[in-house]
Design a protein around this motif. Structure first.
Motif, PDB file in Angstrom:
ATOM      1  N   THR A 101       0.821  -1.215   0.000  1.00  0.00           N
ATOM      2  CA  THR A 101       0.000   0.000   0.000  1.00  0.00           C
ATOM      3  C   THR A 101       0.844   1.248   0.000  1.00  0.00           C
ATOM      4  O   THR A 101       0.316   2.350  -0.129  1.00  0.00           O
ATOM      5  CB  THR A 101      -0.899   0.034   1.252  1.00  0.00           C
ATOM      6  N   GLY A 102       2.139   1.109   0.206  1.00  0.00           N
ATOM      7  CA  GLY A 102       3.005   2.266   0.303  1.00  0.00           C
ATOM      8  C   GLY A 102       3.002   2.876   1.695  1.00  0.00           C
ATOM      9  O   GLY A 102       3.635   3.888   1.930  1.00  0.00           O
ATOM     10  N   LEU A 103       2.265   2.251   2.610  1.00  0.00           N
ATOM     11  CA  LEU A 103       2.208   2.737   3.989  1.00  0.00           C
ATOM     12  C   LEU A 103       3.131   1.901   4.864  1.00  0.00           C
ATOM     13  O   LEU A 103       3.326   0.712   4.621  1.00  0.00           O
ATOM     14  CB  LEU A 103       0.786   2.638   4.537  1.00  0.00           C
ATOM     15  N   SER A 104       3.637   2.522   5.901  1.00  0.00           N
ATOM     16  CA  SER A 104       4.449   1.775   6.859  1.00  0.00           C
ATOM     17  C   SER A 104       3.522   0.991   7.787  1.00  0.00           C
ATOM     18  O   SER A 104       2.316   1.251   7.847  1.00  0.00           O
ATOM     19  CB  SER A 104       5.306   2.729   7.693  1.00  0.00           C
ATOM     20  N   THR A 105       4.077   0.056   8.510  1.00  0.00           N
ATOM     21  CA  THR A 105       3.294  -0.715   9.464  1.00  0.00           C
ATOM     22  C   THR A 105       2.653   0.193  10.507  1.00  0.00           C
ATOM     23  O   THR A 105       1.482   0.031  10.851  1.00  0.00           O
ATOM     24  CB  THR A 105       4.187  -1.769  10.159  1.00  0.00           C
ATOM     25  N   ASP A 106       3.409   1.175  10.977  1.00  0.00           N
ATOM     26  CA  ASP A 106       2.860   2.099  11.973  1.00  0.00           C
ATOM     27  C   ASP A 106       1.681   2.885  11.406  1.00  0.00           C
ATOM     28  O   ASP A 106       0.685   3.112  12.093  1.00  0.00           O
ATOM     29  CB  ASP A 106       3.944   3.062  12.467  1.00  0.00           C
ATOM     30  N   GLU A 107       1.766   3.282  10.140  1.00  0.00           N
ATOM     31  CA  GLU A 107       0.661   4.019   9.516  1.00  0.00           C
ATOM     32  C   GLU A 107      -0.579   3.143   9.368  1.00  0.00           C
ATOM     33  O   GLU A 107      -1.706   3.581   9.602  1.00  0.00           O
ATOM     34  CB  GLU A 107       1.094   4.568   8.160  1.00  0.00           C
ATOM     35  N   MET A 151      -1.321   0.506  11.247  1.00  0.00           N
ATOM     36  CA  MET A 151      -1.860   0.288  12.591  1.00  0.00           C
ATOM     37  C   MET A 151      -2.648   1.497  13.069  1.00  0.00           C
ATOM     38  O   MET A 151      -3.678   1.367  13.705  1.00  0.00           O
ATOM     39  CB  MET A 151      -0.732  -0.058  13.572  1.00  0.00           C
ATOM     40  N   ALA A 152      -2.163   2.697  12.746  1.00  0.00           N
ATOM     41  CA  ALA A 152      -2.871   3.910  13.135  1.00  0.00           C
ATOM     42  C   ALA A 152      -4.239   3.970  12.474  1.00  0.00           C
ATOM     43  O   ALA A 152      -5.232   4.373  13.094  1.00  0.00           O
ATOM     44  CB  ALA A 152      -2.043   5.147  12.793  1.00  0.00           C
ATOM     45  N   LEU A 153      -4.316   3.537  11.215  1.00  0.00           N
ATOM     46  CA  LEU A 153      -5.603   3.511  10.508  1.00  0.00           C
ATOM     47  C   LEU A 153      -6.584   2.534  11.150  1.00  0.00           C
ATOM     48  O   LEU A 153      -7.785   2.796  11.203  1.00  0.00           O
ATOM     49  CB  LEU A 153      -5.393   3.146   9.042  1.00  0.00           C
ATOM     50  N   THR A 154      -6.081   1.397  11.618  1.00  0.00           N
ATOM     51  CA  THR A 154      -6.969   0.396  12.220  1.00  0.00           C
ATOM     52  C   THR A 154      -7.466   0.831  13.595  1.00  0.00           C
ATOM     53  O   THR A 154      -8.473   0.330  14.056  1.00  0.00           O
ATOM     54  CB  THR A 154      -6.277  -0.971  12.368  1.00  0.00           C
ATOM     55  N   ARG A 155      -6.775   1.760  14.211  1.00  0.00           N
ATOM     56  CA  ARG A 155      -7.168   2.197  15.558  1.00  0.00           C
ATOM     57  C   ARG A 155      -8.103   3.397  15.531  1.00  0.00           C
ATOM     58  O   ARG A 155      -8.579   3.830  16.544  1.00  0.00           O
ATOM     59  CB  ARG A 155      -5.915   2.505  16.376  1.00  0.00           C
ATOM     60  N   GLU A 156      -8.306   3.979  14.371  1.00  0.00           N
ATOM     61  CA  GLU A 156      -9.178   5.154  14.286  1.00  0.00           C
ATOM     62  C   GLU A 156     -10.632   4.770  14.297  1.00  0.00           C
ATOM     63  O   GLU A 156     -11.072   3.764  13.991  1.00  0.00           O
ATOM     64  CB  GLU A 156      -8.861   5.962  13.027  1.00  0.00           C
TER      65      GLU A 156
END
Length: 79
Positions: free
Chosen positions: A66-72, A74-79
């Motif tokens: 996706t071009g996103l980092s793992t941290d990014e 994870m942040a999306l899943t927590r929103e």
């Protein structure tokens, strides 16, 4: 269990689950030297299915870039 006049028998659900038989599974009847009749999935059954599944998963590994980092992510899943 009874065999119908057409030679059909219902395989109990727990046996189908254990053997990995799904609707449409091709089966073979094997007669062993010991006189025991065995019903097995044609082409290898559960072990072959597991091997194909593993190969499919391995082929997909890394394909969801996706071009996103793992941290990014994870942040999306927590929103």
């Amino acid at each position: 269990m009874r065999i119908t006049t057409k030679g059909q028998v219902t395989i109990p659900q727990d046996v189908r689950d254990f053997a990995g038989f799904q609707p449409g599974t091709e089966v073979e009847f094997l007669i062993g030297d010991d006189g025991v009749v065995r019903v097995v999935a044609a082409g290898g059954g559960v072990a072959e299915r597991d091997q194909r599944l593993g190969a499919a998963i391995a082929g997909l590994r890394g394909s969801a870039d996706t071009g996103l980092s793992t941290d990014e992510i994870m942040a999306l899943t927590r929103e």
